[in-house]
Write an enzyme that holds these catalytic residues in place. Structure first.
Site, PDB file in Angstrom:
ATOM      1  N   ASP A  51       0.832  -1.204   0.000  1.00 28.18           N
ATOM      2  CA  ASP A  51       0.000   0.000   0.000  1.00 28.18           C
ATOM      3  C   ASP A  51       0.866   1.254   0.000  1.00 28.18           C
ATOM      4  OD1 ASP A  51      -2.013  -1.771   0.107  1.00 28.18           O
ATOM      5  OD2 ASP A  51      -2.823  -1.127   2.057  1.00 28.18           O
ATOM      6  N   ALA A  52       1.951   1.191   0.749  1.00 26.81           N
ATOM      7  CA  ALA A  52       2.814   2.369   0.859  1.00 26.81           C
ATOM      8  C   ALA A  52       3.443   2.698  -0.495  1.00 26.81           C
ATOM      9  CB  ALA A  52       3.899   2.127   1.902  1.00 26.81           C
ATOM     10  N   ASP A  55       0.863   4.230  -2.628  1.00 28.31           N
ATOM     11  CA  ASP A  55       0.635   5.632  -2.246  1.00 28.31           C
ATOM     12  C   ASP A  55       1.707   6.544  -2.814  1.00 28.31           C
ATOM     13  OD1 ASP A  55      -1.618   4.970  -0.927  1.00 28.31           O
ATOM     14  OD2 ASP A  55      -0.701   4.908   1.071  1.00 28.31           O
ATOM     15  N   GLU A 132     -23.849 -17.565  -9.690  1.00 31.21           N
ATOM     16  CA  GLU A 132     -23.147 -16.395  -9.135  1.00 31.21           C
ATOM     17  C   GLU A 132     -23.705 -16.075  -7.755  1.00 31.21           C
ATOM     18  OE1 GLU A 132     -24.051 -13.204 -11.833  1.00 31.21           O
ATOM     19  OE2 GLU A 132     -23.280 -14.289 -13.587  1.00 31.21           O
ATOM     20  N   LYS A 134     -25.535 -13.773  -5.198  1.00 30.80           N
ATOM     21  CA  LYS A 134     -26.449 -12.638  -5.354  1.00 30.80           C
ATOM     22  C   LYS A 134     -26.043 -11.609  -4.319  1.00 30.80           C
ATOM     23  CE  LYS A 134     -31.265 -11.336  -5.948  1.00 30.80           C
ATOM     24  NZ  LYS A 134     -31.212 -10.114  -5.167  1.00 30.80           N
ATOM     25  N   ASP A 136     -25.763  -8.450  -2.042  1.00 29.30           N
ATOM     26  CA  ASP A 136     -26.812  -7.659  -1.416  1.00 29.30           C
ATOM     27  C   ASP A 136     -26.382  -6.194  -1.374  1.00 29.30           C
ATOM     28  OD1 ASP A 136     -29.235  -7.233  -0.333  1.00 29.30           O
ATOM     29  OD2 ASP A 136     -28.818  -8.174   1.606  1.00 29.30           O
ATOM     30  N   GLU A 192     -23.230  -4.811  -9.213  1.00 30.78           N
ATOM     31  CA  GLU A 192     -23.742  -4.447  -7.898  1.00 30.78           C
ATOM     32  C   GLU A 192     -22.713  -3.609  -7.139  1.00 30.78           C
ATOM     33  OE1 GLU A 192     -26.757  -5.591  -7.547  1.00 30.78           O
ATOM     34  OE2 GLU A 192     -27.261  -5.766  -5.408  1.00 30.78           O
ATOM     35  N   TYR A 242     -19.028  -5.364  -7.976  1.00 35.20           N
ATOM     36  CA  TYR A 242     -18.844  -6.573  -8.776  1.00 35.20           C
ATOM     37  C   TYR A 242     -19.680  -6.456 -10.042  1.00 35.20           C
ATOM     38  CZ  TYR A 242     -16.297  -9.554  -5.495  1.00 35.20           C
ATOM     39  OH  TYR A 242     -15.346 -10.104  -4.696  1.00 35.20           O
ATOM     40  N   LYS A 309     -27.879 -18.393 -14.211  1.00 34.89           N
ATOM     41  CA  LYS A 309     -28.144 -17.809 -15.518  1.00 34.89           C
ATOM     42  C   LYS A 309     -27.795 -18.835 -16.595  1.00 34.89           C
ATOM     43  CE  LYS A 309     -26.938 -13.247 -13.771  1.00 34.89           C
ATOM     44  NZ  LYS A 309     -25.892 -12.218 -13.646  1.00 34.89           N
ATOM     45  N   LYS A 333     -32.944 -17.662  -3.359  1.00 32.52           N
ATOM     46  CA  LYS A 333     -32.625 -16.885  -2.160  1.00 32.52           C
ATOM     47  C   LYS A 333     -32.250 -17.782  -0.983  1.00 32.52           C
ATOM     48  CE  LYS A 333     -33.736 -12.782  -2.067  1.00 32.52           C
ATOM     49  NZ  LYS A 333     -34.798 -11.880  -2.386  1.00 32.52           N
ATOM     50  N   CYS A 427     -28.790 -13.788  42.612  1.00 35.17           N
ATOM     51  CA  CYS A 427     -28.511 -14.794  41.591  1.00 35.17           C
ATOM     52  C   CYS A 427     -29.724 -15.705  41.387  1.00 35.17           C
ATOM     53  CB  CYS A 427     -27.292 -15.617  42.008  1.00 35.17           C
ATOM     54  SG  CYS A 427     -26.986 -17.043  40.946  1.00 35.17           S
ATOM     55  N   CYS A 430     -28.462 -19.383  42.796  1.00 33.82           N
ATOM     56  CA  CYS A 430     -28.165 -19.702  44.198  1.00 33.82           C
ATOM     57  C   CYS A 430     -28.672 -18.652  45.176  1.00 33.82           C
ATOM     58  CB  CYS A 430     -26.670 -19.917  44.394  1.00 33.82           C
ATOM     59  SG  CYS A 430     -25.709 -18.383  44.326  1.00 33.82           S
ATOM     60  N   CYS A 445     -22.614 -13.074  40.054  1.00 33.81           N
ATOM     61  CA  CYS A 445     -23.107 -13.704  41.271  1.00 33.81           C
ATOM     62  C   CYS A 445     -21.929 -13.800  42.240  1.00 33.81           C
ATOM     63  CB  CYS A 445     -23.624 -15.095  40.930  1.00 33.81           C
ATOM     64  SG  CYS A 445     -23.693 -16.186  42.344  1.00 33.81           S
ATOM     65  N   CYS A 451     -22.350 -21.697  44.240  1.00 31.29           N
ATOM     66  CA  CYS A 451     -23.393 -21.507  43.230  1.00 31.29           C
ATOM     67  C   CYS A 451     -23.302 -22.657  42.212  1.00 31.29           C
ATOM     68  CB  CYS A 451     -23.196 -20.176  42.523  1.00 31.29           C
ATOM     69  SG  CYS A 451     -24.376 -19.904  41.190  1.00 31.29           S
TER      70      CYS A 451
HETATM   71  S1  IVH Z   1     -28.591 -10.238 -12.812  1.00 25.90           S
HETATM   72  C1  IVH Z   1     -31.374  -9.587 -16.035  1.00 25.90           C
HETATM   73  N1  IVH Z   1     -26.769 -11.071 -11.095  1.00 25.90           N
HETATM   74  O1  IVH Z   1     -30.451  -8.651  -7.772  1.00 25.90           O
HETATM   75  C2  IVH Z   1     -30.613  -9.880 -14.820  1.00 25.90           C
HETATM   76  N2  IVH Z   1     -28.399  -9.535 -10.352  1.00 25.90           N
HETATM   77  O2  IVH Z   1     -33.326  -9.241  -8.038  1.00 25.90           O
HETATM   78  C3  IVH Z   1     -30.493  -8.750 -13.929  1.00 25.90           C
HETATM   79  N3  IVH Z   1     -28.112  -8.868  -8.014  1.00 25.90           N
HETATM   80  O3  IVH Z   1     -31.386  -5.759  -9.469  1.00 25.90           O
HETATM   81  C4  IVH Z   1     -29.765  -8.967 -12.686  1.00 25.90           C
HETATM   82  N4  IVH Z   1     -26.316 -10.060  -7.601  1.00 25.90           N
HETATM   83  O4  IVH Z   1     -29.286  -5.666  -8.012  1.00 25.90           O
HETATM   84  C5  IVH Z   1     -27.854 -10.308 -11.293  1.00 25.90           C
HETATM   85  N5  IVH Z   1     -25.080 -11.878  -9.720  1.00 25.90           N
HETATM   86  C6  IVH Z   1     -26.159 -11.107  -9.909  1.00 25.90           C
HETATM   87  C7  IVH Z   1     -26.685 -10.292  -8.885  1.00 25.90           C
HETATM   88  C8  IVH Z   1     -27.821  -9.532  -9.136  1.00 25.90           C
HETATM   89  C9  IVH Z   1     -27.180  -9.194  -7.105  1.00 25.90           C
HETATM   90  C10 IVH Z   1     -29.253  -7.951  -7.749  1.00 25.90           C
HETATM   91  C11 IVH Z   1     -29.381  -6.847  -8.756  1.00 25.90           C
HETATM   92  C12 IVH Z   1     -30.751  -6.974  -9.326  1.00 25.90           C
HETATM   93  C13 IVH Z   1     -31.452  -7.810  -8.301  1.00 25.90           C
HETATM   94  C14 IVH Z   1     -32.533  -8.632  -8.971  1.00 25.90           C
END
Ligand code: IVH
Length: 714
Positions: A51-52, A55, A132, A134, A136, A192, A242, A309, A333, A427, A430, A445, A451
């Site tokens: 990192d240094a 920088d 993949e 998902k 959040d 995301e 990502y 997918k 999910k 307590c 006891c 206690c 106890c």
């Molecule tokens: S694909 C046509 N891939 O989930 C496909 N979405 O419920 C469009 N999300 O709005 C989304 N990880 O914000 C895709 N690996 C992933 C994802 C992902 C998170 C979110 C994304 C999307 C929502 C859909």
């Protein structure tokens, strides 16, 4: 260091210089280096420099640009934060809509999805999917024209999103210009934006410190941070990204598989999750789901499921879309990790060390894949900090195998009858007094010796090497003897001989082992006041304090009198004046010993006050546990070691390190781990360590074993 010294900057000269070719070249070289190392760090997860060092490159670039402003370009890595705050976000229309995904919550639903896919494709064999995580966070669309980031938009309603370009530019893992060549003139990358768990914790800690509102979870924190009108705030929040797909691609020269597109995006400089996999058929999908579910709690970011997918773009096209979601993708999910429910009551559990832990009794709720009806509340401070009342609606979190906890209260839902949580005065196991010294988070206690909740722990401690030193009576044996009802208090140890028959009948035991144990117990009867005090297990009274107490009071009776006096005064409570109790307590004998403050004194006072503890002490003495009174240090200022600091090194022939230490302490001395000028003596046994040399170097008095023994009075 890679480039340092290659260019001599004209620091200190406040005129800007028309850049000569060398500077221009150096600036470009630095930009490429910074971008490359950024890429290695964020995309490849394989940094080549520290990192240094990074920088240093970055600062050199910044400085050259400051000296030659005409060289600054919008895509320079120094230009991530720069835009002025805006009053509102503009709109961006998505040329290709940003869709959402169909959800599945069970394996059956995932199988249904796969069946529909194969039916539509008219295919019997397993379909190739890309699986993949998902993420959040929130979806974002990044538009690159001729390799440069031109704008970034949120999903919005899918057709029109908000223009968050200035904020997105501050996300370090999003490239401002694409790497390598061969990219299409227009390229929209979708993915995301999220916040890692670590960055979320840091952010909330900072928010708390400044008295600002806390974010409920990393997703809210990411969304809140991206929707800041001032990009400098976004920049300070450490967002991550990502990529998981593309929007407009013109001309469309991309490969014909989703997996290949992701690989190509990675080459152009986008971070793609390392957990992305191609799998075969729904069984491959489900195996991936299970694997990620297991990993979930340990991942550095939150995921709320996985996405499948169809890999082939030709097949994707054939499948098409329904309403707002593609037929070729599915979000499978995980059970939510957070749920709200009602707090019915708070009960207190007593742990092995006597600590009282408040436990939330909840209206049962399904969270993190199981039904939860209890959650930990840690301690009273935590309850106060989160302002938890009985009757509240609370958010429960269960992540992985971690014990469920109450995250926060939904303040708007507090009923009128909500009640404060009160620490019990006695307590629940006891009935002994519970004390929570001022400034301590943990309430305890005071019935340490009798106890039931503390039984195993107090017995294990009692028998341990530095306490009564009963050889062979380790944790396992104590546990078994308690479970077999042979031990309920330390006194029972000295009556075990009566149960010799039962002992011999135990599995793996015989005449010999029982005899050894009983002999060790017998030997332990002859002890020292210090060891005995350690064995009692008074909270905060370890070896040093025990030795100090023994040296100061000389006898158990004298200590008991001082403890009773302290407890009496403490329970008498405050008088008329403020701070009057504190002052009164500070004047008592127990507090005249260095290192014994109000917390320890209170614990000692409360311990000896407990009838049950006193009964156990009496029982031990009746059973034959004894020790010589110590000549109080105060009366023996001439004692060889009074007020002296000693250091031990090497092996003594007739005593262990611990024994020597104890003898020194009994004679008023202190034992330290390292030699300094303040050391009075270094006791040197056979094969001494470096402390011997230290003593010689510093001119500290050296005692050999014979001299040491003479001073011990032998
Ligand atoms: S694909 C046509 N891939 O989930 C496909 N979405 O419920 C469009 N999300 O709005 C989304 N990880 O914000 C895709 N690996 C992933 C994802 C992902 C998170 C979110 C994304 C999307 C929502 C859909």
């Amino acid at each position: 260091m890679i480039f340092s010294g290659a260019y001599n900057s004209t620091r200190g000269n406040d005129m800007t210089h028309a850049a000569d070719a060398r500077v221009t070249q150096r600036v470009e070289q630095l930009r490429q280096a910074v971008n490359r190392h950024n890429y290695l760090y964020y995309v490849q997860d394989a940094p080549e420099i520290s990192d240094a060092e990074f920088d240093r490159l970055f600062r050199e670039l910044q400085q050259l640009e400051a000296e030659h402003p005409e060289l600054v370009t919008a895509d320079s890595p120094t230009q991530r934060v720069g835009a002025a705050p805006v009053s509102e976000f503009g709109e961006i229309r998505h040329e290709i809509p940003m869709l959402s995904l169909d959800n599945a919550f069970s394996e059956d639903e995932a199988r249904d999805f796969d069946r529909r896919v194969r039916e539509r494709l008219g295919q019997q064999q397993p379909v190739h999917y890309v699986a993949e995580p998902k993420m959040d966070g929130l979806a974002i669309s990044l538009r690159y024209e001729n390799g440069l980031l031109v704008n970034a938009a949120t999903r919005g309603d899918g057709t029109t999103g908000e223009d968050v370009t200035h904020n997105v530019r501050t996300v370090p893992s999003i490239p401002l210009r694409l790497m390598e060549s061969g990219y299409p003139a227009v390229l929209e990358v979708r993915g995301e934006v999220y916040m890692s768990k670590a960055d979320f914790d840091k952010l909330n800690a900072a928010q708390a410190k400044q008295g600002d509102k806390l974010f409920a979870n990393p997703r809210n924190a990411a969304a809140g941070s991206l929707r800041q009108l001032d990009p400098r705030i976004t920049a300070s929040r450490r967002l991550s990204f990502y990529a998981y797909g593309v929007g407009v691609v013109r001309p469309d020269t991309l490969p014909q598989r989703h997996s290949e597109i992701l690989a190509q995006l990675r080459k152009w400089g986008f971070p793609v999750s390392k957990y992305v996999r191609t799998v075969s058929g729904v069984e491959g999908c489900l195996a991936y789901h299970r694997e990620m579910a297991e990993r979930r709690a340990k991942l550095p970011f939150d995921i709320d499921g996985v996405v499948y997918k169809v890999d082939s773009l030709a097949q994707q096209q054939e499948l098409g879309f329904v309403a707002r979601a593609p037929r070729w993708a599915l979000a499978h999910k995980f059970p939510a990790e957070e749920q709200t429910t009602k707090l019915r009551a708070v009960e207190f559990q007593v742990g092995r060390t006597g600590a009282l832990t408040p436990v939330a009794r909840l209206e049962p709720v399904f969270v993190g894949g199981v039904t939860v009806s209890n959650a930990t509340l840690h301690n009273m401070d935590e309850i106060e900090r989160k302002d938890i009342h009985i009757g509240d609606t609370v958010v429960i979190r269960r992540a992985g195998d971690v014990i469920p906890e109450v995250v926060r209260v939904v303040a708007e839902h507090r009923p009128r009858h909500a009640a404060r949580v009160k620490l019990p005065s006695h307590c629940p196991v006891c009935g002994s007094e519970v004390i929570r010294p001022e400034g301590e988070a943990v309430a305890r206690c005071t019935g340490g010796l009798f106890c039931a909740a503390q039984r195993k722990e107090s017995l294990r401690h009692f028998a341990s090497r530095r306490a009564m030193d009963i050889e062979g009576m380790g944790e396992k044996l104590v546990e078994e003897l308690v479970d077999e009802n042979l031990l309920t208090s330390p006194v029972d140890i000295y009556h075990l001989a009566k149960h010799a028959g039962v002992l011999k009948a135990r599995e793996g035991w015989g005449e010999k082992s029982v005899a050894n144990l009983l002999a060790a117990i017998e030997r332990s009867k002859r002890t020292t006041l210090t060891r005995f005090l350690i064995a009692l297990g008074i909270p905060n009274v370890g070896e040093t304090t025990a030795a100090d107490l023994a040296n100061h009071f000389g006898s158990l009776e004298a200590l008991e009198t001082a403890a009773a006096d302290y407890e009496k005064q403490r329970l008498a409570g405050h008088g008329p004046g403020p701070g009057e109790l504190d002052k009164r307590l500070a004047g008592l004998e127990l507090r005249q010993i260095a290192g014994i403050g109000p917390t320890v004194a209170e614990q000692i006072g409360a311990f000896f006050h407990q009838q049950g503890n006193r009964a156990v002490i009496q029982g031990l003495r009746t059973a034959g546990v004894h020790w010589p009174d110590v000549k109080p240090a105060s009366a023996d200022r001439s004692g060889a070691f009074a007020g002296k600091t000693l250091v031990l090194t090497g092996t003594l022939s007739g005593m262990t390190r611990d024994e020597a230490k104890q003898r020194i302490q009994e004679l008023g001395g202190k034992v330290s781990g390292s030699v300094s000028k303040k050391t009075d003596y270094v006791v040197v046994g056979a094969e001494p360590g470096s402390k011997f040399a230290d003593a010689q170097r510093l001119g500290v008095a050296i005692l050999d074993e014979a001299a040491f023994r003479r001073l011990l009075g032998e």
